[in-house]
Design an enzyme around this catalytic site. Structure first.
Site, PDB file in Angstrom:
ATOM      1  N   LEU A 427       8.798  42.601  36.922  1.00  0.00           N
ATOM      2  CA  LEU A 427       8.824  42.777  38.366  1.00  0.00           C
ATOM      3  C   LEU A 427       7.722  41.954  39.017  1.00  0.00           C
ATOM      4  O   LEU A 427       6.607  41.832  38.489  1.00  0.00           O
ATOM      5  CB  LEU A 427       8.658  44.256  38.722  1.00  0.00           C
ATOM      6  CG  LEU A 427       9.701  45.228  38.123  1.00  0.00           C
ATOM      7  CD1 LEU A 427       9.478  46.631  38.657  1.00  0.00           C
ATOM      8  CD2 LEU A 427      11.113  44.751  38.395  1.00  0.00           C
ATOM      9  N   GLY A 472       9.470  44.345  33.130  1.00  0.00           N
ATOM     10  CA  GLY A 472      10.817  44.241  33.670  1.00  0.00           C
ATOM     11  C   GLY A 472      11.677  43.233  32.931  1.00  0.00           C
ATOM     12  O   GLY A 472      12.905  43.405  32.832  1.00  0.00           O
ATOM     13  N   ASN A 496       4.779  46.873  28.982  1.00  0.00           N
ATOM     14  CA  ASN A 496       3.329  46.875  29.038  1.00  0.00           C
ATOM     15  C   ASN A 496       2.804  47.544  30.297  1.00  0.00           C
ATOM     16  O   ASN A 496       1.672  47.295  30.721  1.00  0.00           O
ATOM     17  CB  ASN A 496       2.807  45.433  28.963  1.00  0.00           C
ATOM     18  CG  ASN A 496       3.265  44.598  30.141  1.00  0.00           C
ATOM     19  OD1 ASN A 496       4.358  44.825  30.685  1.00  0.00           O
ATOM     20  ND2 ASN A 496       2.437  43.641  30.543  1.00  0.00           N
ATOM     21  N   GLU A 497       3.544  48.406  30.904  1.00  0.00           N
ATOM     22  CA  GLU A 497       3.109  49.009  32.172  1.00  0.00           C
ATOM     23  C   GLU A 497       1.798  49.768  31.997  1.00  0.00           C
ATOM     24  O   GLU A 497       0.953  49.814  32.909  1.00  0.00           O
ATOM     25  CB  GLU A 497       4.177  49.957  32.712  1.00  0.00           C
ATOM     26  CG  GLU A 497       5.354  49.262  33.394  1.00  0.00           C
ATOM     27  CD  GLU A 497       6.405  48.773  32.417  1.00  0.00           C
ATOM     28  OE1 GLU A 497       6.185  48.874  31.197  1.00  0.00           O
ATOM     29  OE2 GLU A 497       7.463  48.286  32.857  1.00  0.00           O
TER      30      GLU A 497
HETATM   31  C1  LIG Z   1       7.545  49.697  45.136  1.00  0.00           C
HETATM   32  C2  LIG Z   1       7.541  50.689  44.124  1.00  0.00           C
HETATM   33  C3  LIG Z   1       7.028  50.064  42.906  1.00  0.00           C
HETATM   34  C4  LIG Z   1       6.820  51.145  41.662  1.00  0.00           C
HETATM   35  C5  LIG Z   1       6.109  50.587  40.546  1.00  0.00           C
HETATM   36  C6  LIG Z   1       6.719  51.012  39.342  1.00  0.00           C
HETATM   37  C7  LIG Z   1       6.991  49.815  38.575  1.00  0.00           C
HETATM   38  C8  LIG Z   1       7.046  50.182  37.215  1.00  0.00           C
HETATM   39  C9  LIG Z   1       7.748  49.150  36.457  1.00  0.00           C
HETATM   40  C10 LIG Z   1       7.082  47.861  36.489  1.00  0.00           C
HETATM   41  C11 LIG Z   1       7.622  46.855  35.871  1.00  0.00           C
HETATM   42  C12 LIG Z   1       7.050  45.551  35.872  1.00  0.00           C
HETATM   43  O1  LIG Z   1       7.642  44.585  35.507  1.00  0.00           O
HETATM   44  S1  LIG Z   1       5.456  45.283  36.338  1.00  0.00           S
HETATM   45  C13 LIG Z   1       5.070  43.651  36.044  1.00  0.00           C
HETATM   46  C14 LIG Z   1       4.523  43.423  34.635  1.00  0.00           C
HETATM   47  N1  LIG Z   1       4.416  42.071  34.415  1.00  0.00           N
HETATM   48  C15 LIG Z   1       3.307  41.557  33.974  1.00  0.00           C
HETATM   49  O2  LIG Z   1       2.316  42.222  33.692  1.00  0.00           O
HETATM   50  C16 LIG Z   1       3.215  40.066  33.759  1.00  0.00           C
HETATM   51  C17 LIG Z   1       1.906  39.620  33.293  1.00  0.00           C
HETATM   52  N2  LIG Z   1       1.893  38.128  33.148  1.00  0.00           N
HETATM   53  C18 LIG Z   1       1.795  37.541  31.956  1.00  0.00           C
HETATM   54  O3  LIG Z   1       1.740  38.181  30.961  1.00  0.00           O
HETATM   55  C19 LIG Z   1       1.741  36.057  31.959  1.00  0.00           C
HETATM   56  O4  LIG Z   1       1.613  35.617  33.333  1.00  0.00           O
HETATM   57  C20 LIG Z   1       2.975  35.414  31.424  1.00  0.00           C
HETATM   58  C21 LIG Z   1       4.210  35.969  32.090  1.00  0.00           C
HETATM   59  C22 LIG Z   1       3.001  35.656  29.974  1.00  0.00           C
HETATM   60  C23 LIG Z   1       2.923  33.903  31.696  1.00  0.00           C
HETATM   61  O5  LIG Z   1       1.758  33.445  31.386  1.00  0.00           O
HETATM   62  P1  LIG Z   1       1.333  31.973  31.755  1.00  0.00           P
HETATM   63  O6  LIG Z   1       0.019  31.666  31.178  1.00  0.00           O
HETATM   64  O7  LIG Z   1       2.376  31.084  31.337  1.00  0.00           O
HETATM   65  O8  LIG Z   1       1.286  31.892  33.349  1.00  0.00           O
HETATM   66  P2  LIG Z   1       0.187  32.561  34.223  1.00  0.00           P
HETATM   67  O9  LIG Z   1      -0.829  31.533  34.465  1.00  0.00           O
HETATM   68  O10 LIG Z   1      -0.313  33.763  33.637  1.00  0.00           O
HETATM   69  O11 LIG Z   1       0.927  32.892  35.555  1.00  0.00           O
HETATM   70  C24 LIG Z   1       1.426  31.899  36.354  1.00  0.00           C
HETATM   71  C25 LIG Z   1       1.530  32.402  37.726  1.00  0.00           C
HETATM   72  O12 LIG Z   1       2.496  33.413  37.726  1.00  0.00           O
HETATM   73  C26 LIG Z   1       1.911  34.566  38.314  1.00  0.00           C
HETATM   74  N3  LIG Z   1       2.516  35.723  37.744  1.00  0.00           N
HETATM   75  C27 LIG Z   1       2.604  36.048  36.498  1.00  0.00           C
HETATM   76  N4  LIG Z   1       3.248  37.170  36.333  1.00  0.00           N
HETATM   77  C28 LIG Z   1       3.608  37.588  37.526  1.00  0.00           C
HETATM   78  C29 LIG Z   1       4.340  38.692  38.028  1.00  0.00           C
HETATM   79  N5  LIG Z   1       4.801  39.621  37.230  1.00  0.00           N
HETATM   80  N6  LIG Z   1       4.511  38.781  39.311  1.00  0.00           N
HETATM   81  C30 LIG Z   1       4.031  37.887  40.122  1.00  0.00           C
HETATM   82  N7  LIG Z   1       3.365  36.825  39.758  1.00  0.00           N
HETATM   83  C31 LIG Z   1       3.160  36.681  38.434  1.00  0.00           C
HETATM   84  C32 LIG Z   1       0.472  34.439  38.004  1.00  0.00           C
HETATM   85  O13 LIG Z   1      -0.296  35.203  38.848  1.00  0.00           O
HETATM   86  C33 LIG Z   1       0.256  33.017  38.175  1.00  0.00           C
HETATM   87  O14 LIG Z   1       0.090  32.766  39.497  1.00  0.00           O
HETATM   88  P3  LIG Z   1      -0.966  31.751  40.048  1.00  0.00           P
HETATM   89  O15 LIG Z   1      -2.227  32.201  39.507  1.00  0.00           O
HETATM   90  O16 LIG Z   1      -0.867  31.827  41.505  1.00  0.00           O
HETATM   91  O17 LIG Z   1      -0.525  30.453  39.506  1.00  0.00           O
END
Ligand SMILES: CCCCCCCCC/C=C/C(=O)SCCNC(=O)CCNC(=O)[C@H](O)C(C)(C)COP(=O)(O)OP(=O)(O)OC[C@H]1O[C@@H](n2cnc3c(N)ncnc32)[C@H](O)[C@@H]1OP(=O)(O)O
Length: 657
Positions: A427, A472, A496-497
């Site tokens: 997400l 997500g 990983n939430e």
């Molecule tokens: C309303 C009620 C709700 C209710 C809430 C309840 C929700 C519960 C369920 C939630 C579900 C979810 O999915 S929560 C989301 C969980 N997702 C995550 O934690 C993702 C974490 N990200 C990563 O692990 C890494 O970014 C990965 C995806 C492996 C890619 O790594 P990379 O090194 O290749 O790239 P990065 O440099 O890290 O990231 C590149 C850019 O993308 C951005 N970015 C990365 N992940 C992003 C993301 N999920 N959303 C937005 N932006 C993201 C970074 O900030 C960087 O932005 P710039 O710095 O500007 O370039």
């Protein structure tokens, strides 16, 4: 016998002034001599055959009885005044030929015209205060019932038995009481009625059998005497009578003549040709070809009613399996996403024998390629940098998936990413902070919609995970029927939430549990673990690992394998049972008996394993027949009560989250 009293002849004056004028001119008219057919409506030939001779004083006036234009009847000074009143002020020359007074052309000897007499008939009236004519068998049988006043202004009361005696000297008729009945011998009284007579004025005693206003069974007033122009003081002729019939100066209609139409009533249209009305009118009467022709214009066409009450509703297509009609489907509980968009899709058919084609459509976030020959579509996420599930992405995802669902050539879809090393980052975090409550709600609905659509898809779904897929992103892979991951240890997958300080929604958890089991899911969720590809394969999070370059081919091969199996979408079969509100698999091809498949597990009858839509349909009865076969509980007979299914509870909880 007619049902109505005879109409007043057109030449009978009704106004008192006319009567007075006529009486005043009586002596002058009496000077005229000659034999005449009298009364004028009598047939001349018939009268001549009888050799009738009538005193000059009893002769009618000229064509207009009030006019003294006749050379036999002397000057017309006073008669002109009467004529104007009687004939609506129309000069004689302008009167139409149908005017009864015009029977004798100008310049011809003024002899009585041929006409019809109501002789020999008995007229019983109930004319009320307007008068009544009563007759018997003889030529003088007609009688004045309501009489006017004598020259001295005394009201004449006819006796029960009255004899009418013409008195030429006085220019009047006398009854047996010596009362004056008429001033000119034509049966006129002031406001009274004309009576007919015979060629020979033979005094005769005729018993009165009815009296005016007795309300007997006699005829009614002629076509509404109160509405007749003659009754209001005008001449009642064929042209002037508002009813357009019964006039013509005939006292009575000949025997055997058709009965006149009933008098017009207030609010009731007069008789006339029926006007064809809107065919949509329910009680639309048929047009009668024999209806009398009405002189009136047709009635205003009534406004057509709305077509909706007269148009039958479209036939309801019965549920092929005896399910409730769509309009009887109970609405989802509050807070639950509508599942209608995920149900009731068109049955998937094998690809058409047309030449193989490849079609593709794309939007900003997702690229879709459809191989019609294989019936397989590929959805490639192309939302760099990390394919985060933003609101736009989720919306486009649902639209693309729905397009494929509605495409009969598509039977399976492969989900993969066009962004290197990233399947989906989950997400979009930016969608969950710094926004309005409405936006959060909209975003969360989109998340659930994505999950429901993908989980309930009729297509075979294979996730070709070619990069990291946290949170997500992992959910998308878990929702598919099969998961193939690129054999790259750098790629990780998991929920990983917990590492983010949030708790995965229960339907995230349930989906995860369905794949990896309770214990693995429990530990993984508690730690918020992201499992590298090898580990993910070991715990069963993904079904197999393949080199990244072979990922596409392997996904296609797996898809073909699934599509080759019987059933909708070619998925495996499973027999399930309902026990304690859970759906438990009790066996099936390739499925271990006794394994808990929970929600989304199919049953007999062609359900697809892992399809939540089938279980939901069963909960609503659309798949009741299948449950009837496999179910063991009482509620499974034909239709499974939703309370015994875990699906509604699951959906309810999803909506409440
Ligand atoms: C309303 C009620 C709700 C209710 C809430 C309840 C929700 C519960 C369920 C939630 C579900 C979810 O999915 S929560 C989301 C969980 N997702 C995550 O934690 C993702 C974490 N990200 C990563 O692990 C890494 O970014 C990965 C995806 C492996 C890619 O790594 P990379 O090194 O290749 O790239 P990065 O440099 O890290 O990231 C590149 C850019 O993308 C951005 N970015 C990365 N992940 C992003 C993301 N999920 N959303 C937005 N932006 C993201 C970074 O900030 C960087 O932005 P710039 O710095 O500007 O370039």
């Amino acid at each position: 016998m007619r049902c109505c009293s005879p109409p007043r002849p057109a030449w009978v004056p009704t106004c008192s002034s006319s009567t007075r004028s006529r009486r005043s001119t009586g002596p002058a008219r009496a000077a005229g001599t000659g034999a005449w057919d009298w009364p004028p409506w009598r047939s001349r030939s018939r009268s001549r055959q009888r050799g009738s001779t009538i005193p000059a004083m009893l002769l009618p006036d000229a064509v207009c009885p009030h006019s003294t234009a006749s050379p036999r009847l002397g000057p017309r000074a006073a008669g002109d005044e009467v004529h104007r009143r009687c004939c609506r002020g129309q000069p004689r020359e302008l009167l139409p030929a149908s005017c009864p007074g015009m029977a004798v052309p100008l310049g011809e000897p003024e002899r009585g015209r041929a006409g019809r007499a109501g002789q020999g008939r008995t007229e019983r009236g109930s004319a009320g205060q307007d008068g009544m004519v009563q007759g018997g068998a003889g030529p003088w049988d007609h009688r004045i019932i309501k009489v006017g006043k004598d020259p001295q202004g005394h009201r004449v009361q006819p006796a029960p038995t009255t004899t009418i005696t013409p008195n030429p000297e006085q220019g009047a008729w006398l009854n047996n009481k010596g009362a004056w009945l008429s001033g000119n011998g034509r049966g006129l009284t002031e406001g009274g009625w004309l009576i007919g007579g015979g060629p020979t004025p033979r005094p005769r005693r005729v018993p009165l059998t009815s009296r005016a206003g007795n309300g007997g069974s006699g005829p009614r007033p002629l076509h509404g005497a109160d509405r007749c122009g003659a009754q209001r003081g005008g001449a009642c002729s064929a042209l002037l009578c508002p009813r357009g019939w019964g006039g013509g100066g005939l006292a009575t209609a000949p025997r055997g003549s058709p009965s006149p139409p009933p008098p017009a009533r207030r609010g009731v249209p007069p008789p006339g040709p029926r006007v064809p009305r809107c065919p949509l009118h329910a009680p639309c009467p048929p047009v009668s070809p024999t209806s009398p022709v009405s002189p009136y214009p047709p009635y205003p066409r009534p406004p057509c009613p709305p077509i909706s009450p007269h148009i039958p509703p479209p036939p309801q297509t019965p549920c092929p399996r005896g399910a409730a009609p769509p309009h009887l489907t109970p609405p989802p509980p509050p807070g639950v996403l509508p599942l209608s968009q995920a149900w009731g899709r068109a049955p998937r058919l094998p690809p058409s024998p047309l030449p193989a084609q490849r079609r593709a459509f794309s939007n900003n976030k997702i690229l879709v390629e459809l191989d019609e020959s294989a019936g397989v579509a590929t959805m490639k996420f192309k939302s760099p940098p990390v394919n985060s599930l933003s609101l736009d992405f989720l919306t486009e995802f649902c639209i693309s998936l729905e397009k494929l669902e509605n495409d009969r050539a598509c039977r399976g879809v492969i989900l993969t990413s066009a962004v290197p090393k990233i399947f989906s980052s989950g997400l979009d975090i930016t969608e969950m902070c710094g926004k309005s409550t409405e936006h959060y709600a909209e975003f969360w609905r989109a998340v659930q919609e994505m999950w429901l659509r993908l989980y309930s898809s009729n297509m075979v779904t294979v996730a070709a995970v070619n990069g990291s897929s946290p949170a997500g992103g992992c959910l998308i892979a878990l929702t598919c029927d099969y998961r193939i991951m690129a054999e790259n240890p750098k790629f990780s997958i998991g929920l990983n939430e917990a590492q983010l300080g949030i708790v995965a929604p229960f339907w995230f958890k349930d989906t995860f549990v369905n794949v990896v089991g309770h214990r693995v899911a429990e530990s993984s969720l508690q730690l918020g673990s992201l499992h590298p590809a090898p580990e993910a394969h070991r715990i069963g999070l993904v079904d197999e690992l393949v080199p990244e370059e072979k990922l596409k081919d392997r996904a296609t091969a797996v898809m073909q394998q699934w599509l080759a199996l019987p059933g909708k979408g070619g998925t495996s079969w499973a027999v399930t049972e309902c026990r304690n509100g859970d759906l438990t698999c009790v066996g099936g091809p390739g499925i271990e008996a006794g394994s808990c498949v929970s929600v989304g597990t199919g049953g007999v009858g062609g359900w697809e394993v892992g399809k939540l839509s089938k279980a939901v349909r069963a909960a609503l009865g659309c798949e009741g027949c299948a449950w009837h076969t496999a179910g063991r509980s009482a509620g499974c007979a034909g239709r499974l009560p939703p309370a015994q299914l875990a699906v509604p509870a699951l959906l309810s909880r999803a909506g409440g989250a």
